[in-house]
Design an enzyme around this catalytic site. Structure first.
Site, PDB file in Angstrom:
ATOM      1  N   VAL A  45      -4.074   2.430  -0.211  1.00 37.83           N
ATOM      2  CA  VAL A  45      -4.441   1.654  -1.397  1.00 37.83           C
ATOM      3  C   VAL A  45      -3.178   1.024  -1.978  1.00 37.83           C
ATOM      4  O   VAL A  45      -2.061   1.467  -1.709  1.00 37.83           O
ATOM      5  CB  VAL A  45      -5.163   2.511  -2.459  1.00 37.83           C
ATOM      6  CG1 VAL A  45      -6.462   3.077  -1.906  1.00 37.83           C
ATOM      7  CG2 VAL A  45      -4.283   3.621  -2.978  1.00 37.83           C
ATOM      8  N   THR A  82       0.817  -1.212   0.000  1.00 35.77           N
ATOM      9  CA  THR A  82       0.000   0.000   0.000  1.00 35.77           C
ATOM     10  C   THR A  82       0.852   1.264   0.000  1.00 35.77           C
ATOM     11  O   THR A  82       2.037   1.250   0.323  1.00 35.77           O
ATOM     12  CB  THR A  82      -0.937   0.036   1.228  1.00 35.77           C
ATOM     13  OG1 THR A  82      -0.155   0.088   2.423  1.00 35.77           O
ATOM     14  CG2 THR A  82      -1.859  -1.157   1.262  1.00 35.77           C
ATOM     15  N   ASP A  83       0.186   2.366  -0.336  1.00 38.74           N
ATOM     16  CA  ASP A  83       0.825   3.680  -0.254  1.00 38.74           C
ATOM     17  C   ASP A  83       0.268   4.407   0.966  1.00 38.74           C
ATOM     18  O   ASP A  83      -0.459   3.822   1.771  1.00 38.74           O
ATOM     19  CB  ASP A  83       0.609   4.469  -1.542  1.00 38.74           C
ATOM     20  CG  ASP A  83      -0.860   4.704  -1.864  1.00 38.74           C
ATOM     21  OD1 ASP A  83      -1.727   4.562  -0.970  1.00 38.74           O
ATOM     22  OD2 ASP A  83      -1.160   5.032  -3.026  1.00 38.74           O
ATOM     23  N   MET A  84       0.577   5.676   1.098  1.00 38.60           N
ATOM     24  CA  MET A  84       0.146   6.437   2.281  1.00 38.60           C
ATOM     25  C   MET A  84      -1.369   6.624   2.343  1.00 38.60           C
ATOM     26  O   MET A  84      -1.896   6.972   3.384  1.00 38.60           O
ATOM     27  CB  MET A  84       0.854   7.789   2.316  1.00 38.60           C
ATOM     28  CG  MET A  84       2.339   7.608   2.454  1.00 38.60           C
ATOM     29  SD  MET A  84       3.245   8.599   3.627  1.00 38.60           S
ATOM     30  CE  MET A  84       2.125   9.337   4.714  1.00 38.60           C
TER      31      MET A  84
END
Length: 143
Positions: A21, A16-18
């Protein structure tokens, strides 16, 4: 040819990213996982092909993101071999949510056939058995 099961992937936290997602770069990795899985199910594990002196590098990769995959989601990645020549192949991928069936991402990769010296080869001549197995799969839904 027996029907094959789509490749299943559970989205991991590290992917995931920040925003929580799945980061866009991971979809290309998922395409590779599904492609290698498909080749194995077709009877040609990638390791065996490498042992025979055949490698299949990626020439191009693309992805179109339709909706987000989040940590904890499980998706199916469905690979489909859409074109084959003696020197190249192209695959398409559809990433769908396991529960809803919603399309999350579609993409494609194109590949060349090289020998272990990284020289282009025509697998129809050098690896006829592999070429025939791939030819049988072109354009078919294998799930």
């Amino acid at each position: 040819m027996d029907k094959l099961i789509r490749y299943e992937h559970a989205a991991q936290y590290y992917e995931t990213d920040m925003m929580g997602v799945i980061h866009h770069s991971n979809y290309i990795r998922w395409f590779e996982e599904a492609r290698v899985d498909l080749l194995g199910k077709l009877g040609m594990p990638y390791r065996d092909m490498e042992d025979q002196g055949l490698i299949i590098p990626v020439l191009s990769a693309s992805a179109e993101y339709k909706s987000m995959v989040r940590y904890g989601d499980t998706v199916y990645i469905t690979p489909k071999l859409i074109s084959l020549t003696p020197v190249r192949m192209t695959m398409e991928y559809t990433v769908t949510d396991k529960i809803t069936g919603d399309i999350r991402t579609i993409g494609s990769t194109s590949h060349a056939f090289l020998n272990s010296n990284l020289k282009p080869i025509a697998i129809k001549k050098t690896h006829r058995d592999i070429y025939e197995l791939l030819l049988e799969a072109v354009g078919k839904d294998l799930f």
